[in-house]
Write a protein that holds these residues in place. Structure first.
Motif, PDB file in Angstrom:
ATOM      1  N   TRP A  20      34.675  53.436  39.143  1.00  0.00           N
ATOM      2  CA  TRP A  20      35.179  52.083  39.299  1.00  0.00           C
ATOM      3  C   TRP A  20      35.764  51.829  40.657  1.00  0.00           C
ATOM      4  O   TRP A  20      36.002  50.681  41.036  1.00  0.00           O
ATOM      5  CB  TRP A  20      36.191  51.761  38.215  1.00  0.00           C
ATOM      6  CG  TRP A  20      37.319  52.736  38.066  1.00  0.00           C
ATOM      7  CD1 TRP A  20      37.399  53.770  37.188  1.00  0.00           C
ATOM      8  CD2 TRP A  20      38.530  52.763  38.806  1.00  0.00           C
ATOM      9  NE1 TRP A  20      38.580  54.441  37.328  1.00  0.00           N
ATOM     10  CE2 TRP A  20      39.289  53.838  38.313  1.00  0.00           C
ATOM     11  CE3 TRP A  20      39.036  51.991  39.836  1.00  0.00           C
ATOM     12  CZ2 TRP A  20      40.538  54.155  38.826  1.00  0.00           C
ATOM     13  CZ3 TRP A  20      40.289  52.304  40.352  1.00  0.00           C
ATOM     14  CH2 TRP A  20      41.017  53.378  39.847  1.00  0.00           C
ATOM     15  N   SER A  23      33.902  49.366  42.471  1.00  0.00           N
ATOM     16  CA  SER A  23      33.702  48.081  41.824  1.00  0.00           C
ATOM     17  C   SER A  23      34.701  47.064  42.347  1.00  0.00           C
ATOM     18  O   SER A  23      35.740  47.434  42.819  1.00  0.00           O
ATOM     19  CB  SER A  23      33.851  48.254  40.315  1.00  0.00           C
ATOM     20  OG  SER A  23      35.117  48.760  40.024  1.00  0.00           O
ATOM     21  N   VAL A  77      33.898  45.707  42.879  1.00  0.00           N
ATOM     22  CA  VAL A  77      32.598  45.699  42.200  1.00  0.00           C
ATOM     23  C   VAL A  77      31.492  45.219  43.133  1.00  0.00           C
ATOM     24  O   VAL A  77      31.572  44.139  43.698  1.00  0.00           O
ATOM     25  CB  VAL A  77      32.643  44.801  40.941  1.00  0.00           C
ATOM     26  CG1 VAL A  77      31.244  44.631  40.351  1.00  0.00           C
ATOM     27  CG2 VAL A  77      33.583  45.387  39.908  1.00  0.00           C
ATOM     28  N   GLU A 169      35.643  41.056  32.822  1.00  0.00           N
ATOM     29  CA  GLU A 169      36.494  41.218  33.996  1.00  0.00           C
ATOM     30  C   GLU A 169      37.488  40.064  34.118  1.00  0.00           C
ATOM     31  O   GLU A 169      38.666  40.276  34.441  1.00  0.00           O
ATOM     32  CB  GLU A 169      35.630  41.330  35.248  1.00  0.00           C
ATOM     33  CG  GLU A 169      34.850  42.630  35.312  1.00  0.00           C
ATOM     34  CD  GLU A 169      33.898  42.680  36.498  1.00  0.00           C
ATOM     35  OE1 GLU A 169      33.517  43.784  36.880  1.00  0.00           O
ATOM     36  OE2 GLU A 169      33.528  41.602  37.032  1.00  0.00           O
TER      37      GLU A 169
END
Length: 312
Positions: A20, A23, A77, A169
């Motif tokens: 992540w 991201s 991201v 998100e």
């Protein structure tokens, strides 16, 4: 919009590594005109950092731990390439003169990018100014990249990343904001229109040696805060000045000169300006009297006009 005491933010979390870190999402909302007259006037939340004022008993502040674990990763991201709605927002918002001015990413020897804890705390203080604790729908951070049909802002130069509020998100950010109790807001200073009309606009017309005037590039389009002056006149009238003012204030954060693109885009990077500006750098440092004049105006003051007085 319920008021309350100012809160400071406490919390500590070690650097987490993982996929992540690559991201991300970034949102730098600009209120539509109707909301500018109401919400934007009181939208700057003063939220203390970890070493700031004591937490008020019985109230829940914005959580740094939760921000770092669930919100900040969204800023990284990669959405499939370059262009509106595709590039990672950190691409455009790392140390740029926008309200969401994120720290530059660090990189390991293996090429993994990350923010240190101190970087994240600095990011957190910036992001906290762009949300209304307890009110996701009224938070600039959440509205800018959300589709207008879903309640988002009218324009985001970086594109629309979320088509609905059901996006995971978007919900992660909304839940973080909603978990905090409302806090008291300080009214940002008002921008003096008369000073803009009589002095700031003269900056747009004033040519420095070897450079082009601001009006050369900013007379039309989304950047058009200095519209063409009709033939037969050498300055804008009242109505034209009001239009210029409405456009220019989109690039100003009242009370925050170094978060105002009107002041950071033409400022040399070595002096604290943005790394990219399509036009020339008008000011080498923030010590330039003209820059200082504009900074005072952004802070809500009415300084002496120094345009064209040999302040170069």
């Amino acid at each position: 919009m319920v008021g309350g005491p100012l809160l400071s933010v406490l919390g500590r979390l070690g650097v987490a590594r993982g996929p992540w870190w690559r991201s991300g999402l970034a949102v730098v909302p600009l209120w539509p005109p109707a909301r500018q007259r109401t919400v934007f006037a009181v939208a700057v939340a003063l939220v203390g950092c970890a070493s700031g004022a004591a937490r008020v008993a019985g109230q829940t502040p914005l959580s740094f731990d939760r921000y770092r674990a669930t919100v900040e990763p969204i800023f990284l991201v990669d959405r499939g390439g370059w262009g509106p709605g595709r590039a990672a927002c950190v691409t455009c918002h790392a140390e740029q003169g926008t309200p969401l001015r994120l720290q530059r990413l660090r990189e390991t020897a293996e090429g993994e990018v990350f923010w240190s804890e101190e970087d994240s705390r600095r990011n957190f203080r910036v992001v906290a100014r762009l949300v209304t604790p307890g009110d996701p729908d009224g938070s600039r951070l959440l509205r800018k990249a959300l589709a207008r049909s879903a309640g988002g802002a009218a324009l985001h130069v970086g594109g629309k990343f979320f088509q609905s509020q059901a996006d995971p998100e978007w919900r992660a950010m909304a839940d973080w904001v909603a978990a905090a109790d409302p806090v008291e807001r300080a009214l940002p200073p008002s921008l003096d229109f008369d000073f803009f009309r009589e002095c700031v606009q003269r900056v747009f017309l004033d040519k420095r040696p070897g450079d082009v005037e601001c009006v050369h590039c900013h007379e039309s389009g989304s950047r058009g805060f200095a519209r063409p002056i009709p033939e037969g006149r050498d300055f804008w009238n009242e109505e034209e000045s009001e239009r210029n003012f409405a456009a220019a204030r989109r690039f100003v954060e009242p009370g925050q000169p170094m978060m105002s693109r009107l002041l950071t885009h033409p400022l040399a990077p070595a002096g604290g300006g943005d790394y990219f500006h399509g036009g020339p750098r008008r000011w080498a440092t923030t010590d330039d009297p003209e820059w200082q004049m504009l900074a005072a105006w952004v802070r809500g003051e009415t300084p002496e006009c120094v345009v064209g007085r040999g302040n170069r």
